[in-house]
Write a protein that holds these residues in place. Sequence first.
Motif, PDB file in Angstrom:
ATOM      1  N   ILE A 193      14.753   8.451   9.728  1.00 33.15           N
ATOM      2  CA  ILE A 193      14.321   7.054   9.760  1.00 33.15           C
ATOM      3  C   ILE A 193      12.884   6.987   9.229  1.00 33.15           C
ATOM      4  O   ILE A 193      11.945   7.322   9.945  1.00 33.15           O
ATOM      5  CB  ILE A 193      14.388   6.463  11.181  1.00 33.15           C
ATOM      6  N   PRO A 194      12.698   6.565   7.986  1.00 36.31           N
ATOM      7  CA  PRO A 194      11.328   6.429   7.478  1.00 36.31           C
ATOM      8  C   PRO A 194      10.586   5.319   8.203  1.00 36.31           C
ATOM      9  O   PRO A 194      11.196   4.345   8.667  1.00 36.31           O
ATOM     10  CB  PRO A 194      11.536   6.062   5.995  1.00 36.31           C
ATOM     11  N   PRO A 195       9.266   5.428   8.317  1.00 38.46           N
ATOM     12  CA  PRO A 195       8.468   4.328   8.870  1.00 38.46           C
ATOM     13  C   PRO A 195       8.493   3.095   7.965  1.00 38.46           C
ATOM     14  O   PRO A 195       9.133   3.087   6.909  1.00 38.46           O
ATOM     15  CB  PRO A 195       7.060   4.933   8.946  1.00 38.46           C
ATOM     16  N   ALA A 196       7.783   2.063   8.381  1.00 37.05           N
ATOM     17  CA  ALA A 196       7.762   0.807   7.630  1.00 37.05           C
ATOM     18  C   ALA A 196       6.513   0.030   7.993  1.00 37.05           C
ATOM     19  O   ALA A 196       5.845   0.320   8.989  1.00 37.05           O
ATOM     20  CB  ALA A 196       9.019  -0.010   7.940  1.00 37.05           C
ATOM     21  N   ILE A 197       6.204  -0.983   7.188  1.00 34.23           N
ATOM     22  CA  ILE A 197       5.050  -1.846   7.457  1.00 34.23           C
ATOM     23  C   ILE A 197       5.510  -3.233   7.876  1.00 34.23           C
ATOM     24  O   ILE A 197       6.643  -3.649   7.599  1.00 34.23           O
ATOM     25  CB  ILE A 197       4.109  -1.949   6.244  1.00 34.23           C
ATOM     26  N   ASP A 198       4.610  -3.934   8.525  1.00 38.43           N
ATOM     27  CA  ASP A 198       4.863  -5.298   8.980  1.00 38.43           C
ATOM     28  C   ASP A 198       4.235  -6.269   7.977  1.00 38.43           C
ATOM     29  O   ASP A 198       3.011  -6.328   7.850  1.00 38.43           O
ATOM     30  CB  ASP A 198       4.236  -5.487  10.365  1.00 38.43           C
ATOM     31  N   PRO A 199       5.052  -7.045   7.244  1.00 38.42           N
ATOM     32  CA  PRO A 199       4.498  -7.897   6.189  1.00 38.42           C
ATOM     33  C   PRO A 199       3.691  -9.080   6.688  1.00 38.42           C
ATOM     34  O   PRO A 199       2.974  -9.710   5.909  1.00 38.42           O
ATOM     35  CB  PRO A 199       5.747  -8.373   5.432  1.00 38.42           C
ATOM     36  N   ILE A 200       3.785  -9.412   7.994  1.00 42.47           N
ATOM     37  CA  ILE A 200       3.059 -10.590   8.469  1.00 42.47           C
ATOM     38  C   ILE A 200       1.832 -10.229   9.310  1.00 42.47           C
ATOM     39  O   ILE A 200       1.129 -11.121   9.768  1.00 42.47           O
ATOM     40  CB  ILE A 200       3.973 -11.547   9.262  1.00 42.47           C
ATOM     41  N   PHE A 318       4.172  10.401   6.143  1.00 40.07           N
ATOM     42  CA  PHE A 318       4.754   9.300   5.376  1.00 40.07           C
ATOM     43  C   PHE A 318       3.696   8.644   4.501  1.00 40.07           C
ATOM     44  O   PHE A 318       3.835   8.568   3.300  1.00 40.07           O
ATOM     45  CB  PHE A 318       5.389   8.266   6.311  1.00 40.07           C
ATOM     46  N   GLY A 319       2.619   8.164   5.101  1.00 38.78           N
ATOM     47  CA  GLY A 319       1.572   7.525   4.321  1.00 38.78           C
ATOM     48  C   GLY A 319       1.730   6.021   4.276  1.00 38.78           C
ATOM     49  O   GLY A 319       2.013   5.447   3.230  1.00 38.78           O
ATOM     50  N   LEU A 320       1.539   5.358   5.419  1.00 33.34           N
ATOM     51  CA  LEU A 320       1.694   3.906   5.459  1.00 33.34           C
ATOM     52  C   LEU A 320       0.671   3.192   4.585  1.00 33.34           C
ATOM     53  O   LEU A 320       0.923   2.077   4.125  1.00 33.34           O
ATOM     54  CB  LEU A 320       1.588   3.399   6.904  1.00 33.34           C
ATOM     55  N   THR A 321      -0.473   3.820   4.325  1.00 30.98           N
ATOM     56  CA  THR A 321      -1.441   3.175   3.434  1.00 30.98           C
ATOM     57  C   THR A 321      -0.905   3.102   2.002  1.00 30.98           C
ATOM     58  O   THR A 321      -1.279   2.204   1.244  1.00 30.98           O
ATOM     59  CB  THR A 321      -2.788   3.916   3.449  1.00 30.98           C
ATOM     60  N   VAL A 322      -0.034   4.037   1.637  1.00 33.92           N
ATOM     61  CA  VAL A 322       0.659   3.945   0.343  1.00 33.92           C
ATOM     62  C   VAL A 322       1.572   2.724   0.332  1.00 33.92           C
ATOM     63  O   VAL A 322       1.573   1.923  -0.606  1.00 33.92           O
ATOM     64  CB  VAL A 322       1.465   5.230   0.067  1.00 33.92           C
TER      65      VAL A 322
END
Length: 418
Positions: A193-200, A318-322
Motif C-alpha cells: 500500500i503506497p502512501p498518499a497526499i491529501d489534496p485539500i 516513499f518521498g511524500l515531498t516528491v
Amino acid sequence: MKIVELEHASLEAYGSYIGDGSVERLSSLAARLKGARIAHVNATANGGGVAEILQSTVPLYNGLGMETTWLVLEAELPFFNVTKQLHNALQGAERTFTTEDRDLYLETIRRNAQAMAADYDVVFVHDPQPAALRRLAPENDSSWIWRCHIDTSTPNGEAWSWISSLAHDYDAAIFSIPEFVGPGLAVPTIRIIPPAIDPIMPKNRPMPLGEMEKVLASHGVDLSRPFITQVSRFDPWKDPIGVIACFKQLKEVHHDLQLLLLGNFASDDPEGVVLYEQVVDVARDVPDVNIITGLTDLVNPFQALSKVVVQKSVREGFGLTVTEALWKGTPVVAGNVGGIRIQIEDGVSGFLVDSVEECVQRIDYLLTQEDERRSMGQAGRERVRSNFLIHRLLEDELNLADELLNPGQVKAITGGDR
C-alpha cells in the motif's frame, strides 16, 4: 501513550478529487466496518510523512463511522537515539546494538503498552519505533497490523533479526512497494500500500499567485531569478549535502540560479539538528543557497513556483515531498531509489538519477527546455491524481481491516476508478 485529538472529516470535502466508484466503494466498506474501534500508533505527532498522513486519514476514518484513535508514544531522548540508529540499520547502515539499547527500547514500549486500552478491533502500528507493542500489549482479540514505511530490502542483519522477530507477532504487515518486504518475513498477510497526499490540506491546496510570491519574498527569495528547491527533513538519506554539490556545478552555467533547502525537525529524530548544522557549514561559502526551516504548510509556493524540485535521496521509503511537488505540476529530479521509482516515470514526469553528475545534467536540461518542463509537470500531476491521493490510501487500509475483521465474506463492490 498520548492521544492526538482531531476533528472528524467528510469525503464530501474532497469533491471532484474522488470519482463515483471510489465513493461507492468507501461507502460500502464504511457500512461493513461501522462502529469498529481502530487505533493508529506512531512515534510523533509532528514532523515526517507518517504524522502528516495520520492527520488526514484519522478524521476520515471517524467521519465514515469508525471509532478511530491516534496514539503517540511517550518516550525520552535516549529511546529515540536508539530507534534512529535502528531506523538507519534497517535501511542498510552498519550499526550494532547493546543489551542496554534493547532493554531501553523494550522497557519504553512496555510502559506505553500498559497504558494502552485493550478494546480496539484493529491496531495499525507504524514503523520500527513502536513495533514491540504487539508483543507487550495486554492479551486481547485485536487484529494487529505493522505498517513499515521504510526500505527494509537490504537491512543490517542484526537490526532485521531484532525487528522481524517482533513483526512475526502481527496478523498483517504493510509495505510501500514489494521490494521493501524484508528477507524471510513470516506474517500471515502482507499488503503493498503506497502512501498518499491529501489534496485539500493547506500545503497542497491551490494558492493565489500573489500570496505565493509574498511568502517567497518574505523568506529571502529573489523573485526575478529562477530557483530550485529540495524539501526534506534533515536526514543523511536525503543527501542535502549532495544537493549543494549539484548546485555548485549548476551555478557555473546558470549564474542567476538560487537553491532553497527547506527542512523540518521531527521529535523522534535526534540526528536532525546535527545534520542541519553540517548543511549550514557546507553552504556557508556557496552563494545563493537559502536554508529555511519550520514551513510545514507554507512549502506550497516553494514547490509550485520552483523551476525544478529536487529530491536527491540515496534511500527513500516513499518521498511524500516528491508527490507534493508533482501534484503542483512541477517536474522532479530525484534519486533512483525506493518509492520514488513508482511515482516518477523517468523522462515523463521528471527524471531519476544515480549521481551528482546525472542530477546536474537533468536539472540543466529542464532549466533550458521550457516546453518539456511544463509537459513533464502536467504528466506528474496526472500521475498523482490517478494513484497517490488520500482516498486511495484510505480505501486500501479499510479493505485490509475488512479482510481481518470479516474473513471469507464476499465483497459487494470491486474495481472501478481509483
